[in-house]
Design a protein around this motif. Structure first.
Motif, PDB file in Angstrom:
ATOM      1  N   LEU A 110       0.833  -1.208   0.000  1.00 38.78           N
ATOM      2  CA  LEU A 110       0.000   0.000   0.000  1.00 38.78           C
ATOM      3  C   LEU A 110       0.866   1.257   0.000  1.00 38.78           C
ATOM      4  O   LEU A 110       0.578   2.225  -0.712  1.00 38.78           O
ATOM      5  CB  LEU A 110      -0.930  -0.009   1.223  1.00 38.78           C
ATOM      6  CG  LEU A 110      -2.123  -0.959   1.130  1.00 38.78           C
ATOM      7  CD1 LEU A 110      -2.724  -1.204   2.512  1.00 38.78           C
ATOM      8  CD2 LEU A 110      -3.185  -0.378   0.194  1.00 38.78           C
ATOM      9  N   VAL A 115      -0.359   4.970  -0.543  1.00 39.81           N
ATOM     10  CA  VAL A 115      -1.308   5.046   0.570  1.00 39.81           C
ATOM     11  C   VAL A 115      -0.512   4.981   1.871  1.00 39.81           C
ATOM     12  O   VAL A 115       0.168   3.984   2.135  1.00 39.81           O
ATOM     13  CB  VAL A 115      -2.338   3.906   0.514  1.00 39.81           C
ATOM     14  CG1 VAL A 115      -3.344   4.040   1.659  1.00 39.81           C
ATOM     15  CG2 VAL A 115      -3.071   3.917  -0.828  1.00 39.81           C
ATOM     16  N   LEU A 123      -6.262  -1.049   7.291  1.00 39.72           N
ATOM     17  CA  LEU A 123      -6.371  -1.282   5.855  1.00 39.72           C
ATOM     18  C   LEU A 123      -5.507  -2.459   5.392  1.00 39.72           C
ATOM     19  O   LEU A 123      -6.002  -3.329   4.673  1.00 39.72           O
ATOM     20  CB  LEU A 123      -6.032  -0.014   5.074  1.00 39.72           C
ATOM     21  CG  LEU A 123      -6.168  -0.138   3.555  1.00 39.72           C
ATOM     22  CD1 LEU A 123      -7.583  -0.565   3.158  1.00 39.72           C
ATOM     23  CD2 LEU A 123      -5.803   1.179   2.864  1.00 39.72           C
ATOM     24  N   THR A 164      -8.145   2.649   8.750  1.00 44.49           N
ATOM     25  CA  THR A 164      -8.432   1.944   7.507  1.00 44.49           C
ATOM     26  C   THR A 164      -8.144   2.876   6.339  1.00 44.49           C
ATOM     27  O   THR A 164      -8.534   2.612   5.202  1.00 44.49           O
ATOM     28  CB  THR A 164      -9.894   1.462   7.491  1.00 44.49           C
ATOM     29  OG1 THR A 164     -10.235   0.975   8.792  1.00 44.49           O
ATOM     30  CG2 THR A 164     -10.103   0.309   6.522  1.00 44.49           C
ATOM     31  N   TRP A 173     -12.883   7.563   1.095  1.00 45.54           N
ATOM     32  CA  TRP A 173     -11.904   6.493   1.117  1.00 45.54           C
ATOM     33  C   TRP A 173     -10.800   6.774   0.091  1.00 45.54           C
ATOM     34  O   TRP A 173     -11.059   7.461  -0.900  1.00 45.54           O
ATOM     35  CB  TRP A 173     -12.562   5.158   0.774  1.00 45.54           C
ATOM     36  CG  TRP A 173     -13.455   4.622   1.856  1.00 45.54           C
ATOM     37  CD1 TRP A 173     -14.816   4.537   1.841  1.00 45.54           C
ATOM     38  CD2 TRP A 173     -13.034   4.112   3.129  1.00 45.54           C
ATOM     39  NE1 TRP A 173     -15.281   3.999   3.023  1.00 45.54           N
ATOM     40  CE2 TRP A 173     -14.206   3.710   3.827  1.00 45.54           C
ATOM     41  CE3 TRP A 173     -11.790   3.923   3.743  1.00 45.54           C
ATOM     42  CZ2 TRP A 173     -14.165   3.160   5.109  1.00 45.54           C
ATOM     43  CZ3 TRP A 173     -11.748   3.373   5.012  1.00 45.54           C
ATOM     44  CH2 TRP A 173     -12.925   2.996   5.679  1.00 45.54           C
ATOM     45  N   THR A 177      -6.997   0.952  -2.707  1.00 43.51           N
ATOM     46  CA  THR A 177      -7.005   0.124  -1.505  1.00 43.51           C
ATOM     47  C   THR A 177      -6.668  -1.331  -1.801  1.00 43.51           C
ATOM     48  O   THR A 177      -6.264  -2.059  -0.899  1.00 43.51           O
ATOM     49  CB  THR A 177      -8.385   0.165  -0.827  1.00 43.51           C
ATOM     50  OG1 THR A 177      -9.354  -0.439  -1.692  1.00 43.51           O
ATOM     51  CG2 THR A 177      -8.800   1.601  -0.505  1.00 43.51           C
TER      52      THR A 177
END
Length: 479
Positions: A110, A115, A123, A164, A173, A177
């Motif tokens: 991620l 992210v 997450l 998350t 969001w 993801t």
């Protein structure tokens, strides 16, 4: 009949429920242990079914001997604890707890995709769960209980969704993801009304049907609300199984390393902070069944201890530095069990000081009062020791439990108080103040500096942060 609000805290070792009136009087309390806790290497799981069983016991205990009318309730849980459920909200996997360490590879992937997450955040755990168990609906710990209370799936609150990787500034969001479509829940801000207690839940818990269920916050934020630390520059240090520091700021505290994160309060202001893997959990691991008060008394002869500890509850550290490879340290040989107990207490306090030094390094506002909450705040000796190590006065609120913070949030969410801060002022009380002893503060300077140097030499603590901590120590600045 008095009106009161119910706060429910889903802790690591048990569930606690408090029923609190508008003036802060606790008119009912209940608790239940969580015994099906599984730790094995990097694995840390719990059975979400046991959470509901414990909530039913705790709530019935809180409501058993009171005639107060329940005006609303809110639930907090451990930050980063998640599981998968089916479309009806029924759990289909065990819960991966806040410090489960099996998703390190997913976290690295991620971060490579842009992210910003830590290894223990929710997450990457969600990625791990879907990879190993197949698709499902992601639930955070309180989502399970709120769904049982209301009788249907409910949105998550943005506080629990933060780890998350929910973007609380843009209310959305992240775009990348790696999760199957439909995995992530809808999200609302804390203090939002989710629904009302359904008849089946009323029968199980004793909470009257129709009681409003309000979206809560993480246990760290809940304890911060209970502490009253809601004005800019105020901070709450929550010491339970692990250590969490939460503050209040007008703007987010930016941290390029991603160690400090920012929750969004119901009124849109910011609650920056971080969660360490150091905490009181190491005491129960090293001294199961011990008489803590007797060991506290014996530890007073070892100030400072003959050993220096960095007492991680589980491998890996998250705050005041990120080091997945970090392990517990014990430098030197304690002379006795009392000396080892002292080293562990002092090691937690040193970590707390380093956390505040790190926040100062980032430019976070620290000029407000500091409060202590969590189970460790019940120890007068440890509270005084922590004040001495930090070199600053601390306040211990009348109640030190996250469940109180959820009662306050429930009062605000149901319209009983115009602001969260106003509800907290009315319901939390003034507490007591503990002053540091300057001679003791001076005694702990050298072992603190040694610990900082050891953490730096191992490559865990960045050099600029270590230098900043040493500069503050030389200048004699309070943390």
């Amino acid at each position: 009949m008095a009106l009161a609000w119910l706060g429910i805290d889903l802790g690591t070792q048990g569930v606690r429920a408090l029923l609190v009136t508008a003036d802060g009087t606790v008119v009912g309390s209940g608790s239940a242990p969580l015994r099906r806790d599984r730790r094995e290497g990097a694995r840390h799981e719990q059975d979400p079914g046991e959470w509901w069983e414990a909530v039913c016991v705790a709530c019935r205990g809180a409501l058993r001997d009171t005639r107060a009318r329940v005006g609303g309730l809110a639930v907090c849980g451990t930050s980063g604890t998640v599981l998968l459920a089916d479309a009806s909200g029924r759990p289909t996997t065990p819960a991966l707890m806040y410090d489960d360490g099996r998703a390190a590879a997913e976290a690295a992937g991620l971060r490579a995709a842009g992210v910003e997450v830590q290894d223990s955040w929710a997450l990457p755990k969600a990625r791990w769960l879907t990879d190993h168990h197949g698709p499902g609906r992601l639930l955070h710990q309180p989502d399970v209980i709120n769904a049982r209370l209301v009788g249907r799936p409910v949105p998550a609150d943005s506080s629990h969704a933060l780890k998350t990787a929910y973007d609380v500034e843009r209310d959305r969001w992240p775009g990348l993801t790696g999760l199957p479509e439909g995995t992530l829940p809808d999200v609302v801000r804390p203090g939002t009304r989710l629904g009302e207690v359904c008849p089946a839940a009323a029968d199980a818990t004793g909470i009257p049907a129709g009681t409003p269920v309000i979206a809560g916050m993480t246990d760290g934020c809940a304890a911060q609300i209970a502490s009253g630390a809601l004005r800019e520059g105020a901070w709450n240090s929550v010491l339970g199984t692990t250590l969490v520091l939460k503050g209040a700021a007008a703007e987010p505290v930016r941290d390029p390393a991603g160690v400090v994160y920012n929750h969004r309060a119901p009124d849109g202001t910011w609650l920056p902070g971080g969660a360490s893997s150091v905490g009181a959990g190491v005491l129960t691991a090293r001294f199961p069944g011990a008489d803590a008060a007797a060991l506290d008394a014996a530890a007073a002869a070892f100030e400072p201890s003959g050993a220096i500890a960095y007492p991680l509850v589980s491998p890996g550290e998250r705050f005041p530095f990120r080091a997945p490879q970090a392990t517990s340290l014990l430098l030197g040989d304690p002379a006795s069990d009392a000396d080892l107990w002292a080293a562990l207490l002092q090691g937690v306090a040193f970590t707390e000081r380093l956390c505040l030094d790190y926040l100062h390094h980032l430019g976070a506002p620290l000029d407000g009062p500091l409060t202590f909450t969590g189970g460790a705040a019940r120890s007068p000796y440890w509270t005084q020791l922590r004040a001495d190590v930090l070199g600053r006065p601390v306040r211990v609120p009348r109640q030190t439990e996250p469940a109180l913070g959820m009662a306050v949030l429930a009062a605000h969410g149901t319209g009983a108080a115009p602001t969260l801060a106003a509800a907290a002022r009315a319901m939390t009380g003034p507490g007591t103040t503990v002053e540091p002893r300057p001679t003791r503060t001076a005694r702990f300077a050298e072992p603190y500096a040694r610990l900082v140097g050891e953490l730096e030499s191992r490559g865990w603590l960045p050099g600029p942060v270590a230098a900043h901590a040493r500069d503050r120590l030389r200048q004699g600045e309070p943390d």
